[in-house]
Design an enzyme around this catalytic site. Structure first.
Site, PDB file in Angstrom:
ATOM      1  N   LYS A  32     -51.496 -26.820  30.157  1.00  0.00           N
ATOM      2  CA  LYS A  32     -52.358 -27.113  31.290  1.00  0.00           C
ATOM      3  C   LYS A  32     -51.640 -26.948  32.632  1.00  0.00           C
ATOM      4  CE  LYS A  32     -52.757 -31.236  32.604  1.00  0.00           C
ATOM      5  NZ  LYS A  32     -53.047 -32.658  32.823  1.00  0.00           N
ATOM      6  N   THR A  33     -50.506 -27.600  32.748  1.00  0.00           N
ATOM      7  CA  THR A  33     -49.808 -27.566  34.030  1.00  0.00           C
ATOM      8  C   THR A  33     -49.375 -26.143  34.371  1.00  0.00           C
ATOM      9  OG1 THR A  33     -49.007 -29.779  33.539  1.00  0.00           O
ATOM     10  CG2 THR A  33     -47.989 -28.643  35.370  1.00  0.00           C
ATOM     11  N   ASP A 217     -56.634 -32.154  38.965  1.00  0.00           N
ATOM     12  CA  ASP A 217     -56.024 -32.331  37.645  1.00  0.00           C
ATOM     13  C   ASP A 217     -56.571 -33.608  36.996  1.00  0.00           C
ATOM     14  OD1 ASP A 217     -54.361 -31.849  35.555  1.00  0.00           O
ATOM     15  OD2 ASP A 217     -52.561 -32.625  36.518  1.00  0.00           O
ATOM     16  N   GLN A 248     -58.986 -37.240  26.214  1.00  0.00           N
ATOM     17  CA  GLN A 248     -57.840 -38.031  26.645  1.00  0.00           C
ATOM     18  C   GLN A 248     -58.195 -38.990  27.773  1.00  0.00           C
ATOM     19  OE1 GLN A 248     -53.865 -36.066  26.618  1.00  0.00           O
ATOM     20  NE2 GLN A 248     -55.065 -34.210  26.382  1.00  0.00           N
ATOM     21  N   ARG A 626     -49.034 -36.618  20.855  1.00  0.00           N
ATOM     22  CA  ARG A 626     -47.722 -36.593  21.529  1.00  0.00           C
ATOM     23  C   ARG A 626     -46.665 -35.991  20.614  1.00  0.00           C
ATOM     24  NH1 ARG A 626     -49.452 -35.939  25.695  1.00  0.00           N
ATOM     25  NH2 ARG A 626     -51.417 -35.889  24.553  1.00  0.00           N
TER      26      ARG A 626
END
Length: 785
Positions: A32-33, A217, A248, A626
């Site tokens: 994503k980032t 974001d 999330q 995670r």
DNA sequence: ATGCACGTACTTTTT
DNA sequence: GTACGTGCAT
């Protein structure tokens, strides 16, 4: 540079999308980032001035990370972009244009502690019983209202029941008080910014014209106010790009509204929707397990993560007898995996639902000498001494900020107590101005106070005037901070305090000075690099102070690695909430039990709802995703909560994981009671035969014990503590010590500093004493071998 | 004004 | 089981 290189097709599509609304569903670990930063770089490369890009995050950490990655892609021009948290950006906007809707641009920002103090006073002033109308409840209602952009009047109109009317009234009073003191709480920053844009057409025109592109974001976490703000700002060019993952969304309790991302299409029917579903983090087994859980949620956007990493290890479900055994199991697994798979301590994370789960883990890790670091516990800028010092700064910036004044008025102690404060507040009310203004005014207090009181107050008034004066004359922030510390003798006072914590407090204040230096330096550097002052900081000196204060309050993250005893290479322990966005090769999800995950509040309480259960499920999902290579799920058959030991049931979410993905261990082994756990067979299962399950598995593992800890490596001879105290520290980390009341413990940190002399932090192993900081000279510690 | 003692409550906490 | 906040006593 080719910004599309190395990206998968949907990522490329997201990066290259040109105009119009864009919704990117970005699953966990889907890059994503990377996509977001490349998109911004792409925009810049294709001619959009950085100046005309607004990029919004929720956390300062995310903002910082994005800025750093962008600087690598496009260089220092990235600094000209408006990139920051909702709150920080709103604060800046309000400082620039807030006067257009009658706001004092030098407002200060309340943090949650200030808010509570304020609300407590409001409740008290309204003559209400603070047991029936809890300030904390009132605050959360205020926050809810603000998140939905409801004014006190609107809330009052909607209030039906009497107690709702009372809360509406408290909201109104609270708001009045805040405005009167020119202070804003976090939510106000949003609310007032939206109001500014709505009520001042030229402001809206100015900003919405400027921001050609707006990117947001973590869009699943926005609330109504945040969305409205972004919507207004992007209204002119309609280039609003939002990135998020409804699966999330774990902050509904803070006002986040998942529906906003889910309904994005309805609001922007022409929106392009892109799904990033390829996962670069976990094995397929982990993703399948996570999917099994999350797919039980109704009303989610349909999507499913996949990876090229087929298969992978099974997930492990381990049932332990109790929380201590659960922790011991995790320790053993860490040691085992570390050796067999050549992992570092930093490759492991233990995730929990509530912080209260940490104790057994701390103890078990301490005993085994495996380093454990707790993250997200106490934050630097929330420490009392820091807030006390900052209160001076805040007041200098905004002398009407009575909250700040009351915070420092008797710190260090100068004999001013509640009686005096009440009196001063009374005077302030009569004169219809702030307490600060009254005190600064030479003539106004003289005769109104009893001589004995006046004698205490006068030095304070002198101090306050000097500080105002200092603010004018200071060259920079550090300079001003030094003067404050000098005049208040804060450090000397802390040094004189005799408790062990004063050592830390003094060090923390010194750390704050360093933060000021860093701020001054950063400012200078930015000016250098850009060859001009950036518009945000070039508004005269007072605003520089405002900037810093904004940074400090809005950047709760100041929680450096405040650690001398926590190495970087340590197993990480944190809550599921804190883990969002992170990844670890090995993840332990601890306490997979009904009541804990899902939390009892979401299951058993009378206010429990499907939404809450679904949020708990998303927490589980966040936890599982995670993990890169291995995921462990652990539970304790007996758990002590609120002082009561109870038999637990395993989490209902476990049944949502396809059985073939789970390897059952310990009490979770079929036939060991674990599998039946959700009926009521536990009683017998655990105690006798049940243990065997992991015993055999575990006994062969080496298990460093206490006695093995080396405490002998050439440290000072263990003679009298006092005599050793004069020279080098007589205790070192890992020494075993005995205290006459706390019993035996292990030195986990030691230092020789500050006026109080040598101190040690000892983790006591007996009687649940936990960790204590002790001053060697007072503690009368005995070294034991 | 400060210290101790008792009572109570107690998810999560990006800002 | 603990930690914090309030209230009373010094």
């Amino acid at each position: 540079m080719d910004l599309l290189e190395g990206l998968n097709p949907p990522q490329q599509q997201a990066v290259a999308h040109s105009e119009g609304p864009l919704l990117i569903f970005a699953g966990a670990g889907s890059g994503k980032t990377r996509t977001l930063t490349h998109r911004i770089a792409y925009l810049i490369e294709h001619g959009t001035s950085p100046h005309r890009i607004l990029a919004v995050t929720f956390t300062n950490k995310a903002a910082k990370e994005m800025r750093e990655r962008l600087e690598k892609l496009v260089g220092p021009v990235a600094k000209r972009m408006w990139l920051g948290t909702f709150h920080a950006l709103c604060a800046q906007m309000l400082r620039i244009h807030g006067d257009r809707i009658g706001l004092n641009p030098r407002f200060s920002i309340l943090d949650s502690d200030d808010q509570l103090r304020a609300m407590k006073e409001i409740v008290k002033d309204a003559n209400l019983d603070s047991d029936r109308f809890k300030p904390s409840v009132a605050l959360s209602k205020v926050s809810d209202a603000k998140n939905d952009l409801l004014t006190p009047e609107q809330v009052a109109l909607r209030a039906n029941k009497p107690h709702e009317k009372v809360y509406a009234n408290l909201y109104a009073r609270y708001q009045e008080r805040l405005r009167a003191n020119s202070v804003m709480d976090f939510d106000d920053l949003l609310v007032e910014s939206v109001r500014l844009l709505k009520e001042s057409p030229e402001t809206l025109e100015h900003w919405s014209d400027r921001f050609k592109h707006v990117l947001i974001d973590e869009f699943q976490d926005v609330n109504e106010a945040q969305f409205q703000w972004a919507r207004l700002l992007s209204g002119k060019h309609r280039n609003i790009c939002v990135v998020g993952d409804d699966d999330q969304s774990i902050y509904a309790w803070r006002g986040a509204n998942v529906k906003i991302i889910l309904d994005f299409e309805k609001i922007y029917p022409d929106a392009t929707i892109i799904r990033l579903e390829q996962n670069y983090r976990s094995t397929q087994n982990i993703l399948d397990a996570a999917y099994g859980v999350i797919s039980q949620n109704a009303g989610r956007a349909s999507k499913r993560l996949w990876t090229e990493e087929k298969g992978g290890a099974q997930l492990v479900l381990h049932g332990a007898l109790n929380a201590q055994e659960e922790a011991a199991y995790v320790v053993r697994q860490v040691e085992l995996l570390r050796r067999e798979e050549h992992l570092g301590f930093g490759d492991f994370a233990i995730l929990c639902r509530v912080n209260a789960q940490s104790r057994p883990f701390e103890e078990a890790f301490l005993r085994s000498r495996v380093p454990l670091k707790l993250v997200g516990t106490q934050r630097f800028y929330e420490r009392r001494e820091i807030r006390d010092v900052l209160a001076y700064l805040r007041w200098i910036y905004n002398p009407d900020d009575d909250g700040a004044l009351k915070r420092f008025i008797n710190v260090p102690p100068r004999g001013i107590g509640s009686a005096t404060i009440d009196k001063l507040e009374g005077m302030a009310r009569e004169q219809n101005r702030s307490v600060g203004a009254v005190l600064l005014d030479n003539g106004s207090t003289g005769k109104a106070l009893a001589p004995t009181v006046a004698r205490k107050v006068e030095p304070l008034q002198r101090l306050m005037r000097h500080l105002m004066d200092d603010a004018q004359k200071s060259l920079n922030l550090t300079d001003l901070m030094d003067k404050i510390l000098e005049r208040t003798r804060m450090l000397e006072w802390l040094r004189g305090e005799r408790d062990a914590d004063s050592v830390d407090r003094e060090a923390n204040v010194e750390e704050l000075v360093r933060a000021c230096e860093a701020f001054d330096l950063r400012l200078a550097e930015d000016v250098d690099e850009l060859g001009e002052t950036s518009e945000i900081w070039n508004e005269g000196d007072p605003l520089r102070l405002g900037m810093f204060l904004g940074d400090v309050v809005l950047d709760g993250a100041g929680d450096k690695d405040n650690s001398k005893n926590q190495s970087d290479e340590a197993v990480t322990f944190m809550t599921l909430h804190a883990a969002k966005g992170l990844e670890f090769p090995v993840v332990f999800l601890a306490g997979v039990e009904q009541g804990l995950l899902p939390h009892s509040r979401a299951v058993f309480s009378e206010s429990a709802s499907d939404e809450q259960l679904e949020e708990e499920r998303r927490l589980m999902y966040v936890g599982l995703t995670r993990a890169e290579k291995r995921a462990y799920l652990t539970y304790a058959q007996q758990r002590t909560m609120h002082g009561r030991t109870e038999t637990t049931q395993t989490s209902q979410f476990l049944e949502e994981i396809p059985a073939h993905l789970l390897e059952r261990e310990g009490l979770a082994k079929a036939g060991q009671g674990g599998f039946m756990a959700r009926s009521s067979e536990w009683e017998n299962a655990g105690r006798g035969a049940g243990r065997g399950g992991y015993r055999e598995r575990v006994e062969s593992l080496p298990r460093p014990t206490f006695s093995a800890a080396s405490s002998s490596s050439g440290s000072a001879s263990s003679g009298s503590v006092r005599e050793a105290n004069a020279k080098a520290p007589s205790f070192r980390v890992s020494d075993k010590v005995r205290h006459k009341t706390y019993g035996d413990g292990l030195v986990v940190a030691a230092a020789h500093q500050g006026g109080a002399g040598e101190w040690v932090e000892v983790a006591f192993l007996t009687g649940g004493v936990g960790k204590k900081k002790l001053i060697v000279a007072f503690a009368n510690l005995e070294k034991v071998e």
